[in-house]
Structure formats: structure tokens, C-alpha cells
Write an enzyme that holds these catalytic residues in place. Sequence first.
Site, PDB file in Angstrom:
ATOM      1  N   ARG A 151      47.921 192.924 -25.821  1.00  0.00           N
ATOM      2  CA  ARG A 151      47.449 193.104 -27.199  1.00  0.00           C
ATOM      3  C   ARG A 151      46.263 194.073 -27.260  1.00  0.00           C
ATOM      4  NH1 ARG A 151      49.070 188.718 -30.460  1.00  0.00           N
ATOM      5  NH2 ARG A 151      51.169 188.130 -29.792  1.00  0.00           N
TER       6      ARG A 151
ATOM      7  N   ASP B 128      45.730 184.294 -44.408  1.00  0.00           N
ATOM      8  CA  ASP B 128      45.838 184.577 -42.982  1.00  0.00           C
ATOM      9  C   ASP B 128      44.596 185.337 -42.551  1.00  0.00           C
ATOM     10  OD1 ASP B 128      48.378 184.457 -40.888  1.00  0.00           O
ATOM     11  OD2 ASP B 128      46.940 186.032 -40.380  1.00  0.00           O
TER      12      ASP B 128
END
Length: 278
Positions: A44, A151
Site C-alpha cells: 500500500r 468513511d
Amino acid sequence: MVVSEQEEREFAMTEDDFRQISRMAGELTGIVLADHKRNMVYSRIARRVRTLGMSTFREYLDYLEKHLDDEATDFINSLTTNLTSFFRENHHFEYLRETLLPQLRFTRKDTKRIRIWSAGSSTGMEAYSIAMVIRQVGFPSDWDVKILATDLDSEVLETGRKGVYPMSSAEGIDPALLKRFFMLSKDERSVQVKDELRNLVHFKRLNLLESWPISGMFDIIFCRNVVIYFNKDTQRILFDRFADHLPDDGHLMIGHSENLSGITTRFQNLGQTIYRKV
């Protein structure tokens, strides 16, 4: 000659680098990055290192510390997981359709107001699945029914706002629902959520571990496959805060790998990761 994993990688990531990433992730999001997440962290963060034209994780971490206000959002977005699908863990939506919404239609007939929160909504598929069930059940036009979708990741929220998804994402949707609530693109490679659903959902960025600019109560909260990244103390705080935003007959849906045992006594387990506030 045996080549080590570190030598095979595009960028160097030392033990100190991983520990610093874990610490900063914990401070910024509450996510706990255990050792078994090391490969995930590498893949990531390597994207950010590559995007910024850097050569090592150390160079990126030095940049992150010096430019935290500008880089924090991209750092968080890189680490957060956004696995989702329409009608994922379908038993929750069946219970919503067959039991909860009919109950609320009776118990809320005086106020004609229903609020549902999709916490950790990712790209919005959960929120739109809830919206489809609401439309299926059907409420008179004078009812005020809304879904809040939140979120941590600003990028996935923008996807939710646009409501455009690859055709492959819609394969699990009943054909009748797909025809009713989605428009097919001209090249038939994507679908667009119709305004009938989009008008029910409000998307907002929210860090669950920071202050919540939310004053009202919710009838139902979906927080599924989110708390698995938090330690027990953080989970305890979070579920207490959810309980504070639910009435005594409010319901909480959590993920299949999660449970409230030993975390809180403020909910009754109804089975299949469905809980009612007591």
C-alpha cells in the site's frame, strides 16, 4: 544465490520504517497494524513512494512527518481497506427487509422519520444496498427516510457520491433490482445508480475515533468489518458511542468475523451478528 525478500522489493522498508508506519496509523486512525500486516503495508505505501518519485520508505516517512497536514489523507487512504460488494452478508438485508423496516414503519408512524448509518461505507455499495431495500419495502412520500454513509477514505466516498460502478460489481444484484435502480452505460461496462437511490444517501468523511459532528439518533447502524482493525479498548469505546446514538430499540449490524462478547453489555445478541440496544 538466494535473494532476500527485501532485495526483491522495489523499495527498501526497514523494521524501523514498519514500526513508524504502524505508530502513525494508530495515532491517525486507531488501526492496529500487527506484524502479519507487513506485506500489506509494503504494497500500500509503496504506491505513495512511487507516486511521489521517491526511492525508499525512509524518504517517504521523512516527507510525511514534515508535510503531515498535506499528506495525512493520502497516507490514510493508502492503508484503509475498501473491500465491499452489493448485498454483502445478505442476511442483514433480509432482516432489514422482512423485520426491521416493517417494525419501524409501525413504531415511527408518529414522526415518520427513519435514520440509518452506514459507518465504514467504503465505495457506497452497502449504503445503496440499504437504499434498495428501503425502496422495495416502500414508504409513503411524506416519510423522511435517510441514510448517512461515512468513511475515513475520501477517495472511496467520491466513488459513492458518483454512484458509478464497473459492471462486474453489479453481477450479484437481482436482475429486477438492477433494471429498476441502475442505468447501464453505453459501452455496457459500468452502471450508474439512479437518483431514486442516490437521493436517500448522504456521504460524509468521518474518522470514527475523532469527534462526531452528529447530533441526532439513528434507528439502525451498520458497522461491518471495521472494528477488526482496532484493539479491544478502542472497540469498547466505539461501541459505547454507537449505543449512545441509538434508542433502546435501535439495532446494530456488525461483520461476520466480529462480536461484542467481552466488549460491551449494552446490546442484546439476536444472532447472525445482529444486535439490539438494551
